[in-house]
Each structure stands twice: as structure tokens, then as C-alpha cells.
Design a protein around this motif. Structure first.
Motif, PDB file in Angstrom:
ATOM      1  N   GLU A  83       0.848  -1.183   0.000  1.00 60.64           N
ATOM      2  CA  GLU A  83       0.000   0.000   0.000  1.00 60.64           C
ATOM      3  C   GLU A  83       0.885   1.234   0.000  1.00 60.64           C
ATOM      4  OE1 GLU A  83      -3.895  -1.332   2.470  1.00 60.64           O
ATOM      5  OE2 GLU A  83      -2.093  -0.979   3.649  1.00 60.64           O
ATOM      6  N   ILE A  84       0.574   2.173  -0.871  1.00 60.04           N
ATOM      7  CA  ILE A  84       1.325   3.418  -0.957  1.00 60.04           C
ATOM      8  C   ILE A  84       0.334   4.561  -0.786  1.00 60.04           C
ATOM      9  CG2 ILE A  84       2.846   4.826  -2.360  1.00 60.04           C
ATOM     10  CD1 ILE A  84       3.601   2.255  -3.872  1.00 60.04           C
ATOM     11  N   ILE A  85       0.673   5.489   0.108  1.00 60.49           N
ATOM     12  CA  ILE A  85      -0.229   6.598   0.419  1.00 60.49           C
ATOM     13  C   ILE A  85       0.487   7.916   0.160  1.00 60.49           C
ATOM     14  CG2 ILE A  85      -1.476   7.751   2.280  1.00 60.49           C
ATOM     15  CD1 ILE A  85      -1.758   5.002   3.595  1.00 60.49           C
ATOM     16  N   SER A  86      -0.212   8.845  -0.472  1.00 60.78           N
ATOM     17  CA  SER A  86       0.278  10.203  -0.665  1.00 60.78           C
ATOM     18  C   SER A  86      -0.686  11.142   0.045  1.00 60.78           C
ATOM     19  CB  SER A  86       0.342  10.540  -2.159  1.00 60.78           C
ATOM     20  OG  SER A  86       0.686  11.892  -2.334  1.00 60.78           O
ATOM     21  N   ALA A 132       9.880  15.999  -5.690  1.00 58.29           N
ATOM     22  CA  ALA A 132       9.404  14.811  -4.976  1.00 58.29           C
ATOM     23  C   ALA A 132       9.449  13.602  -5.908  1.00 58.29           C
ATOM     24  CB  ALA A 132       7.976  15.036  -4.496  1.00 58.29           C
ATOM     25  N   VAL A 133       9.498  12.418  -5.323  1.00 56.16           N
ATOM     26  CA  VAL A 133       9.496  11.186  -6.106  1.00 56.16           C
ATOM     27  C   VAL A 133       8.078  10.976  -6.638  1.00 56.16           C
ATOM     28  CG1 VAL A 133       9.878   8.708  -6.044  1.00 56.16           C
ATOM     29  CG2 VAL A 133      11.325  10.210  -4.690  1.00 56.16           C
ATOM     30  N   LYS A 152       7.024   9.241  -0.538  1.00 58.09           N
ATOM     31  CA  LYS A 152       8.123   9.685   0.319  1.00 58.09           C
ATOM     32  C   LYS A 152       9.429   9.087  -0.191  1.00 58.09           C
ATOM     33  CE  LYS A 152       5.357   9.802   4.493  1.00 58.09           C
ATOM     34  NZ  LYS A 152       5.159   9.214   5.818  1.00 58.09           N
ATOM     35  N   ARG A 153      10.502   9.800   0.006  1.00 57.57           N
ATOM     36  CA  ARG A 153      11.814   9.285  -0.404  1.00 57.57           C
ATOM     37  C   ARG A 153      12.166   8.009   0.359  1.00 57.57           C
ATOM     38  NH1 ARG A 153      14.278  11.732  -4.208  1.00 57.57           N
ATOM     39  NH2 ARG A 153      13.753  13.885  -4.618  1.00 57.57           N
ATOM     40  N   SER A 154      11.669   7.873   1.578  1.00 56.16           N
ATOM     41  CA  SER A 154      11.951   6.664   2.359  1.00 56.16           C
ATOM     42  C   SER A 154      11.250   5.437   1.774  1.00 56.16           C
ATOM     43  CB  SER A 154      11.532   6.869   3.811  1.00 56.16           C
ATOM     44  OG  SER A 154      10.146   7.134   3.892  1.00 56.16           O
ATOM     45  N   GLN A 155      10.157   5.632   1.034  1.00 51.22           N
ATOM     46  CA  GLN A 155       9.432   4.521   0.408  1.00 51.22           C
ATOM     47  C   GLN A 155       9.913   4.251  -1.015  1.00 51.22           C
ATOM     48  OE1 GLN A 155       5.414   6.008   0.512  1.00 51.22           O
ATOM     49  NE2 GLN A 155       4.904   4.711   2.252  1.00 51.22           N
ATOM     50  N   PHE A 156      10.794   5.080  -1.543  1.00 53.57           N
ATOM     51  CA  PHE A 156      11.174   5.010  -2.951  1.00 53.57           C
ATOM     52  C   PHE A 156      11.767   3.660  -3.335  1.00 53.57           C
ATOM     53  CE2 PHE A 156      14.800   5.583  -5.900  1.00 53.57           C
ATOM     54  CZ  PHE A 156      14.069   5.664  -7.059  1.00 53.57           C
ATOM     55  N   SER A 157      12.813   3.208  -2.658  1.00 49.37           N
ATOM     56  CA  SER A 157      13.499   1.963  -3.031  1.00 49.37           C
ATOM     57  C   SER A 157      12.571   0.761  -2.914  1.00 49.37           C
ATOM     58  CB  SER A 157      14.718   1.738  -2.143  1.00 49.37           C
ATOM     59  OG  SER A 157      15.555   2.842  -2.166  1.00 49.37           O
ATOM     60  N   GLU A 158      11.844   0.716  -1.823  1.00 42.87           N
ATOM     61  CA  GLU A 158      10.951  -0.413  -1.586  1.00 42.87           C
ATOM     62  C   GLU A 158       9.831  -0.460  -2.632  1.00 42.87           C
ATOM     63  OE1 GLU A 158       7.748  -1.691   1.818  1.00 42.87           O
ATOM     64  OE2 GLU A 158       9.404  -0.395   2.386  1.00 42.87           O
ATOM     65  N   SER A 159       9.271   0.701  -2.952  1.00 43.80           N
ATOM     66  CA  SER A 159       8.181   0.759  -3.932  1.00 43.80           C
ATOM     67  C   SER A 159       8.678   0.393  -5.325  1.00 43.80           C
ATOM     68  CB  SER A 159       7.564   2.155  -3.964  1.00 43.80           C
ATOM     69  OG  SER A 159       7.048   2.492  -2.714  1.00 43.80           O
ATOM     70  N   GLU A 160       9.854   0.888  -5.699  1.00 45.21           N
ATOM     71  CA  GLU A 160      10.391   0.576  -7.015  1.00 45.21           C
ATOM     72  C   GLU A 160      10.719  -0.913  -7.126  1.00 45.21           C
ATOM     73  OE1 GLU A 160      13.370   2.668 -10.151  1.00 45.21           O
ATOM     74  OE2 GLU A 160      14.143   2.435  -8.115  1.00 45.21           O
TER      75      GLU A 160
END
Length: 168
Positions: A83-86, A132-133, A152-160
């Protein structure tokens, strides 16, 4: 609402540079001028309470609003692994690899769509250091060709990494 929250949050953090030293000075010199110190200390305390609501309570409320909308889909059988939230844009993406679908919720315009993986042509993550990413899903849906979400930048690697694993 979210844009107002984002602006207020920025101004609140800037205001801390004035409130903290001013409150500290009046706390240290409380005995000399209590008629001036009491209101300043009280206003500083109220400023910190306002900050607590602005930085803790309001974001949790906005996230719970998004998650409540997603919960209705979860009760009907949609089980997202990711799940990704903005919060700034009131958007939610949930990925369910078993049903091979993506749930997209945008509270601002009332969009609630489940998109099958077959309808997603491509995905892209823009990681410009100055911005922003931005994660984009390019779909074959005529009314929604691009689904965009700032993360968020902290979620970037995991989401990609997750997108690579499910769409490769």
C-alpha cells in the motif's frame, strides 16, 4: 484541505525559530516580569499544542480517511500486499498480486478504481533530487491514462523494487 495543511506546517516550523527562544527567555526570567511572562509562556504553550495537532493528529486523520475508503474494498475481497499513500494529494494505491489488480483512490475527485494488471501498459518512477518522487502507472483506461502518486523518499526503493517484482 491538504494544501492548507502543507502550507500551515511549513509556516509553523518557521515560527518555531521565534517562539522557542522567546518562550525560553521568558521562562528563565519569569520572576522579574510575571505580568508579561505569563501570557507569553501561555501563548508559547498553545503554539506547541497547535504544532502537535498540525504535525501528528491531522496527518493521522488524513491517513485514516484514505484507509477507511480502502477498507471497503478489503472487506469485499481485495487484499493488498503493498500500500502506498500520498497524504499531500489524498491518494492511495494498493497492489494485490493474487487478484492481479491495483486499487487507486483519490479523495479529491472521488475516484475509486480497481485496475487489472492487464490494463497497465507501463510504470515509471521519477526520482529527481530537486523534486518529490513521482510514481506513474500508464493505463489503457480512456478516462484515466495516467495514475500519478507522489511518494516519500523513504518509500522510494521499496516501492520501485515491488513494482519490478510484480510487473516483470
Amino acid at each position: 484541505m491538504n494544501l492548507i495543511w502543507w502550507v500551515l506546517k511549513s509556516f509553523y516550523l518557521l515560527g518555531l525559530f521565534a517562539v522557542v527562544p522567546l518562550g525560553g527567555i521568558f521562562i528563565l526570567n519569569f520572576g522579574r516580569h510575571p505580568e508579561v511572562g505569563n501570557p507569553v509562556i501561555a501563548l508559547s504553550f498553545l503554539y506547541f499544542i497547535f504544532g502537535y495537532f498540525l504535525l501528528r493528529v491531522i496527518p493521522k486523520w488524513m491517513e485514516s480517511r484514505l484507509m477507511d475508503k480502502a477498507k471497503r474494498f478489503k472487506l469485499s475481497g481485495f487484499k493488498p500486499e503493498k500500500e502506498i499513500i500520498s497524504l499531500i494529494y489524498n491518494r492511495y494505491l494498493g497492489f494485490d498480486s493474487k487478484s492481479r489488480s491495483v486499487l487507486f483512490i483519490d479523495i479529491n475527485d472521488g475516484t475509486e478504481v480497481i485496475v487489472p494488471f492487464d490494463k497497465i501498459k507501463a510504470w515509471q518512477v521519477d526520482n529527481d533530487c530537486k523534486k518529490a518522487v513521482l510514481m506513474k502507472l500508464l493505463t489503457q483506461l480512456p478516462n484515466m491514462p495516467v495514475i500519478g502518486l507522489n511518494i516519500k523518499r523513504s518509500q522510494f526503493s521499496e516501492s520501485e523494487a515491488y513494482l519490478y517484482s510484480i510487473f516483470s
